[in-house]
Design a protein around this motif. Structure first.
Motif, PDB file in Angstrom:
ATOM      1  N   TRP A  16       0.833  -1.201   0.000  1.00 53.37           N
ATOM      2  CA  TRP A  16       0.000   0.000   0.000  1.00 53.37           C
ATOM      3  C   TRP A  16       0.869   1.253   0.000  1.00 53.37           C
ATOM      4  CZ3 TRP A  16      -5.403  -0.136   0.007  1.00 53.37           C
ATOM      5  CH2 TRP A  16      -5.981  -1.398   0.203  1.00 53.37           C
ATOM      6  N   LEU A  17       0.406   2.274  -0.685  1.00 55.46           N
ATOM      7  CA  LEU A  17       1.013   3.594  -0.605  1.00 55.46           C
ATOM      8  C   LEU A  17       0.044   4.487   0.166  1.00 55.46           C
ATOM      9  CD1 LEU A  17       3.141   5.729  -1.313  1.00 55.46           C
ATOM     10  CD2 LEU A  17       1.929   6.108  -3.482  1.00 55.46           C
ATOM     11  N   ALA A  18       0.499   5.011   1.284  1.00 56.57           N
ATOM     12  CA  ALA A  18      -0.329   5.874   2.130  1.00 56.57           C
ATOM     13  C   ALA A  18       0.125   7.317   1.982  1.00 56.57           C
ATOM     14  CB  ALA A  18      -0.233   5.435   3.583  1.00 56.57           C
ATOM     15  N   VAL A  19      -0.814   8.181   1.640  1.00 53.84           N
ATOM     16  CA  VAL A  19      -0.548   9.615   1.527  1.00 53.84           C
ATOM     17  C   VAL A  19      -1.536  10.318   2.450  1.00 53.84           C
ATOM     18  CG1 VAL A  19      -0.446  11.606  -0.002  1.00 53.84           C
ATOM     19  CG2 VAL A  19       0.165   9.343  -0.872  1.00 53.84           C
ATOM     20  N   GLY A  20      -1.032  11.081   3.395  1.00 58.85           N
ATOM     21  CA  GLY A  20      -1.945  11.662   4.374  1.00 58.85           C
ATOM     22  C   GLY A  20      -1.526  13.042   4.822  1.00 58.85           C
ATOM     23  N   SER A  77      -6.239  13.022   7.734  1.00 57.46           N
ATOM     24  CA  SER A  77      -6.919  12.412   6.596  1.00 57.46           C
ATOM     25  C   SER A  77      -5.868  11.619   5.837  1.00 57.46           C
ATOM     26  CB  SER A  77      -7.543  13.468   5.685  1.00 57.46           C
ATOM     27  OG  SER A  77      -8.301  12.867   4.658  1.00 57.46           O
ATOM     28  N   CYS A  78      -6.257  10.431   5.381  1.00 61.67           N
ATOM     29  CA  CYS A  78      -5.289   9.548   4.733  1.00 61.67           C
ATOM     30  C   CYS A  78      -5.947   8.835   3.558  1.00 61.67           C
ATOM     31  CB  CYS A  78      -4.753   8.533   5.736  1.00 61.67           C
ATOM     32  SG  CYS A  78      -3.416   7.481   5.107  1.00 61.67           S
ATOM     33  N   VAL A  79      -5.230   8.763   2.455  1.00 66.30           N
ATOM     34  CA  VAL A  79      -5.664   8.014   1.275  1.00 66.30           C
ATOM     35  C   VAL A  79      -4.665   6.888   1.078  1.00 66.30           C
ATOM     36  CG1 VAL A  79      -6.181   8.101  -1.194  1.00 66.30           C
ATOM     37  CG2 VAL A  79      -6.650  10.101   0.258  1.00 66.30           C
ATOM     38  N   GLY A 184       0.625  10.186  12.534  1.00 66.72           N
ATOM     39  CA  GLY A 184      -0.761   9.857  12.248  1.00 66.72           C
ATOM     40  C   GLY A 184      -0.927   8.980  11.025  1.00 66.72           C
ATOM     41  N   VAL A 185      -0.247   9.325   9.951  1.00 65.36           N
ATOM     42  CA  VAL A 185      -0.394   8.576   8.699  1.00 65.36           C
ATOM     43  C   VAL A 185       0.230   7.187   8.840  1.00 65.36           C
ATOM     44  CG1 VAL A 185       0.195   8.535   6.246  1.00 65.36           C
ATOM     45  CG2 VAL A 185      -0.487  10.682   7.340  1.00 65.36           C
ATOM     46  N   SER A 186       1.374   7.096   9.496  1.00 68.57           N
ATOM     47  CA  SER A 186       2.009   5.792   9.709  1.00 68.57           C
ATOM     48  C   SER A 186       1.154   4.910  10.611  1.00 68.57           C
ATOM     49  CB  SER A 186       3.394   5.971  10.321  1.00 68.57           C
ATOM     50  OG  SER A 186       4.251   6.692   9.457  1.00 68.57           O
ATOM     51  N   ALA A 187       0.509   5.511  11.604  1.00 70.48           N
ATOM     52  CA  ALA A 187      -0.378   4.755  12.487  1.00 70.48           C
ATOM     53  C   ALA A 187      -1.542   4.163  11.711  1.00 70.48           C
ATOM     54  CB  ALA A 187      -0.895   5.659  13.608  1.00 70.48           C
ATOM     55  N   ILE A 188      -2.113   4.941  10.804  1.00 73.74           N
ATOM     56  CA  ILE A 188      -3.222   4.461   9.977  1.00 73.74           C
ATOM     57  C   ILE A 188      -2.747   3.359   9.038  1.00 73.74           C
ATOM     58  CG2 ILE A 188      -4.827   5.127   8.138  1.00 73.74           C
ATOM     59  CD1 ILE A 188      -4.910   7.938   9.506  1.00 73.74           C
ATOM     60  N   ALA A 189      -1.598   3.578   8.403  1.00 73.47           N
ATOM     61  CA  ALA A 189      -1.086   2.600   7.440  1.00 73.47           C
ATOM     62  C   ALA A 189      -0.766   1.266   8.098  1.00 73.47           C
ATOM     63  CB  ALA A 189       0.158   3.159   6.751  1.00 73.47           C
ATOM     64  N   ALA A 190      -0.394   1.284   9.381  1.00 74.72           N
ATOM     65  CA  ALA A 190      -0.045   0.041  10.074  1.00 74.72           C
ATOM     66  C   ALA A 190      -1.232  -0.905  10.186  1.00 74.72           C
ATOM     67  CB  ALA A 190       0.497   0.354  11.469  1.00 74.72           C
ATOM     68  N   VAL A 200      -1.343  -7.244  10.780  1.00 77.01           N
ATOM     69  CA  VAL A 200      -1.449  -5.792  10.781  1.00 77.01           C
ATOM     70  C   VAL A 200      -1.696  -5.331  12.213  1.00 77.01           C
ATOM     71  CG1 VAL A 200      -2.285  -5.661   8.408  1.00 77.01           C
ATOM     72  CG2 VAL A 200      -3.940  -5.838  10.280  1.00 77.01           C
ATOM     73  N   GLU A 201      -1.434  -4.066  12.480  1.00 73.46           N
ATOM     74  CA  GLU A 201      -1.566  -3.518  13.830  1.00 73.46           C
ATOM     75  C   GLU A 201      -2.597  -2.390  13.823  1.00 73.46           C
ATOM     76  OE1 GLU A 201      -1.932  -3.116  17.237  1.00 73.46           O
ATOM     77  OE2 GLU A 201      -0.192  -4.433  16.979  1.00 73.46           O
ATOM     78  N   ALA A 202      -3.753  -2.644  14.428  1.00 71.81           N
ATOM     79  CA  ALA A 202      -4.852  -1.679  14.399  1.00 71.81           C
ATOM     80  C   ALA A 202      -4.916  -0.807  15.642  1.00 71.81           C
ATOM     81  CB  ALA A 202      -6.181  -2.409  14.225  1.00 71.81           C
ATOM     82  N   SER A 203      -4.157  -1.120  16.680  1.00 65.70           N
ATOM     83  CA  SER A 203      -4.315  -0.388  17.938  1.00 65.70           C
ATOM     84  C   SER A 203      -3.962   1.090  17.795  1.00 65.70           C
ATOM     85  CB  SER A 203      -3.463  -1.026  19.045  1.00 65.70           C
ATOM     86  OG  SER A 203      -2.081  -0.960  18.745  1.00 65.70           O
ATOM     87  N   TYR A 204      -2.986   1.408  16.940  1.00 66.12           N
ATOM     88  CA  TYR A 204      -2.614   2.817  16.755  1.00 66.12           C
ATOM     89  C   TYR A 204      -3.772   3.581  16.108  1.00 66.12           C
ATOM     90  CZ  TYR A 204       1.804   0.153  16.636  1.00 66.12           C
ATOM     91  OH  TYR A 204       2.814  -0.744  16.871  1.00 66.12           O
ATOM     92  N   LEU A 205      -4.341   2.995  15.071  1.00 71.86           N
ATOM     93  CA  LEU A 205      -5.477   3.601  14.386  1.00 71.86           C
ATOM     94  C   LEU A 205      -6.618   3.844  15.354  1.00 71.86           C
ATOM     95  CD1 LEU A 205      -7.236   4.338  11.881  1.00 71.86           C
ATOM     96  CD2 LEU A 205      -7.638   1.889  11.585  1.00 71.86           C
ATOM     97  N   HIS A 206      -6.903   2.872  16.200  1.00 72.78           N
ATOM     98  CA  HIS A 206      -8.026   3.000  17.127  1.00 72.78           C
ATOM     99  C   HIS A 206      -7.767   4.067  18.186  1.00 72.78           C
ATOM    100  CE1 HIS A 206      -9.420  -1.339  15.991  1.00 72.78           C
ATOM    101  NE2 HIS A 206      -9.627  -0.452  15.030  1.00 72.78           N
ATOM    102  N   GLU A 207      -6.503   4.229  18.587  1.00 72.09           N
ATOM    103  CA  GLU A 207      -6.177   5.297  19.539  1.00 72.09           C
ATOM    104  C   GLU A 207      -6.485   6.676  18.941  1.00 72.09           C
ATOM    105  OE1 GLU A 207      -5.368   5.035  22.603  1.00 72.09           O
ATOM    106  OE2 GLU A 207      -4.410   3.068  22.902  1.00 72.09           O
ATOM    107  N   LEU A 208      -6.306   6.801  17.630  1.00 72.56           N
ATOM    108  CA  LEU A 208      -6.459   8.098  16.966  1.00 72.56           C
ATOM    109  C   LEU A 208      -7.837   8.301  16.349  1.00 72.56           C
ATOM    110  CD1 LEU A 208      -3.012   8.390  15.141  1.00 72.56           C
ATOM    111  CD2 LEU A 208      -3.757   9.605  17.196  1.00 72.56           C
TER     112      LEU A 208
END
Length: 247
Positions: A16-20, A77-79, A184-190, A200-208
């Protein structure tokens, strides 16, 4: 043909390429410096460098960094674009996929700025877009790309809030806001990019979660856009569960 990273295989490119973006009022720049410094002090107290990189943190440090950011007056915001898709051959030119994803990101940034303007009357209402400098990327070329999109009316960007001429790039180490955006973007991408073991690691995303742009609980069209859409991305069970609350 590109080789993409798979479970049990440490080699290859990311899937995946994450741009945020981190969207914050310009008047809060100094607050982001203090926020960055707090993250560094708590997560890497022995580091001699003031700058932070999310990738340099271990799991506990990453989660703590997200906890520190959570609730702050900023939005992410992240795409996320899946590289290995049937239409991947469309993006053959250098930085073509990056530009394509960024157009969707700027759409969302423009909507957020437009929607928040009535409650944030300070300044002139425009967004100053600052990229973290990447080697091999022409920012003059990106400004020209935005001008082309504007002339062709091919996007839903709310152009009155986008100052194309002010699009800039700075070194990651020099701007605290870019370092917070990286977190933020790295947390979402994880939550989307599998590690060596396919996890995959969702805990960072859920914190944010509270800091991700949404409209009345709709994240997928705003702060968390994926190409292709989540229901067409052939997600693993872990990936699907990571994003279940954000549909």
């Amino acid at each position: 043909m590109a080789k993409f990273r798979g479970a049990g295989d440490g080699g290859g490119a990311s899937n995946w390429l994450a741009v945020g973006a981190c969207v914050v009022r310009s008047s809060r720049d100094l607050e982001l410096v203090a926020l960055r410094d707090r993250i560094r002090q708590e997560c890497r107290p022995r580091s001699s460098k003031r700058e932070i990189h999310f990738k340099d943190f271990n799991h506990n440090q990453k989660r703590r960094a997200c906890q520190i950011i959570a609730g702050q007056p900023l939005r992410f915001s992240c795409v996320l674009g899946l590289k290995n898709t049937p239409n991947a051959g469309t993006f053959v030119q250098k930085n073509q996929l990056y530009f394509y994803l960024t157009r969707y990101l700027i759409e969302r940034v423009s909507w957020l700025c437009r929607d928040k303007r009535p409650s944030v009357p300070e300044g002139n209402g425009t967004a100053k877009i600052v990229f973290s400098r990447r080697g091999g990327l022409s920012y003059d070329g990106f400004r020209s790309y935005l001008e082309l999109l504007k002339d062709r009316h091919e996007t839903q960007i709310h152009w009155p809030v986008i100052d194309i001429a002010s699009v800039d790039a700075q070194d990651h180490s020099r701007v605290a806001a870019l370092q917070i955006a990286d977190c933020g973007v790295s947390a979402i991408a994880a939550a989307m990019e599998p590690d060596l073991y396919g996890n995959v690691e969702a805990s960072y995303l859920h914190e944010l979660a509270g800091n991700i742009y949404n409209r009345r609980g709709n994240f997928a069209s705003y702060g968390l856009k994926t190409l292709p859409p989540l229901d067409q991305a052939n997600l693993s069970q872990q990936q699907a569960e990571s994003f279940q609350r954000f549909r």
